[in-house]
Scaffold this motif. Structure first.
Motif, PDB file in Angstrom:
ATOM      1  N   HIS A 182       0.810  -1.224   0.000  1.00  0.00           N
ATOM      2  CA  HIS A 182       0.000   0.000   0.000  1.00  0.00           C
ATOM      3  C   HIS A 182       0.840   1.270   0.000  1.00  0.00           C
ATOM      4  CE1 HIS A 182      -3.613  -2.234   2.067  1.00  0.00           C
ATOM      5  NE2 HIS A 182      -3.246  -2.789   0.929  1.00  0.00           N
ATOM      6  N   LYS A 183       1.867   1.335   0.832  1.00  0.00           N
ATOM      7  CA  LYS A 183       2.579   2.600   1.035  1.00  0.00           C
ATOM      8  C   LYS A 183       3.915   2.686   0.297  1.00  0.00           C
ATOM      9  CE  LYS A 183      -0.776   4.110   3.149  1.00  0.00           C
ATOM     10  NZ  LYS A 183      -1.643   4.891   2.312  1.00  0.00           N
ATOM     11  N   GLN A 189      -4.434   0.902  -2.660  1.00  0.00           N
ATOM     12  CA  GLN A 189      -4.809   1.347  -1.323  1.00  0.00           C
ATOM     13  C   GLN A 189      -5.872   0.387  -0.800  1.00  0.00           C
ATOM     14  OE1 GLN A 189      -3.200   3.746   0.259  1.00  0.00           O
ATOM     15  NE2 GLN A 189      -2.003   4.159  -1.573  1.00  0.00           N
ATOM     16  N   ASP A 192      -6.063   2.724   6.647  1.00  0.00           N
ATOM     17  CA  ASP A 192      -4.679   2.280   6.857  1.00  0.00           C
ATOM     18  C   ASP A 192      -4.456   1.831   8.296  1.00  0.00           C
ATOM     19  OD1 ASP A 192      -3.916   2.745   4.228  1.00  0.00           O
ATOM     20  OD2 ASP A 192      -3.199   4.773   4.636  1.00  0.00           O
TER      21      ASP A 192
END
Length: 154
Positions: A106-107, A113, A124
């Motif tokens: 995701h990051k 996302q 998150d």
């Protein structure tokens, strides 16, 4: 702890971790990719390629489930499984997958996302908190199993 016991524990943990990764990947794919349609494994403008990336995730998930299941079955058939370590490994695998997905996919890599909304923070935090919780419970079970194995060796 003797070498044979260590090998049984290591093999049991490996099989259980692979099963945990496979199950969590399956849950992610089924719930978030298919039922909720929140994201694909790789979000790109080409929907055919995005869908194909889900197929790659599904393939890897199945490999984990088949290999982990075969290893665990073999351990059970030969009486070599270390019973107290199965649950610990399973939860460590699930939590490890979840946290890896939340941080790396995701990051760091930005593959997708959790959900495409204006405020990602709550998603998150929830995603990574779930992974941390699974890891914490798995670690607690691992410590308990190690204590039990050490005391049975005396």
């Amino acid at each position: 702890m003797n070498e044979i016991v260590r090998q049984r524990i290591g093999a049991t943990l490996l099989a259980a971790i692979l099963l945990g990764i496979g199950v969590m990947a399956a849950l992610d794919e089924i719930v978030f990719h298919q039922l909720l349609a929140w994201h694909h494994f790789v979000e790109i403008d080409n929907s055919a390629l995005a869908l194909a990336s889900d197929g790659v995730l599904h393939t890897l998930e199945l490999v984990m489930l088949v290999v982990g299941g075969a290893l665990m079955l073999r351990l059970h058939e030969t009486g070599q499984h270390a019973g107290g370590f199965r649950g610990a490994g399973f939860l460590l695998g699930m939590g490890g997958f979840q946290l890896f997905d939340g941080i790396v996919d995701h990051k760091i890599l930005g593959l997708h996302q959790v959900r495409y909304v204006d405020n990602l923070l709550i998603y998150d935090l929830g995603w990574n908190a779930a992974g941390l919780l699974l890891l914490a419970i798995g670690y607690w079970l691992l410590r308990r199993a190690r204590r039990g194995a050490a005391s049975s060796q005396r």
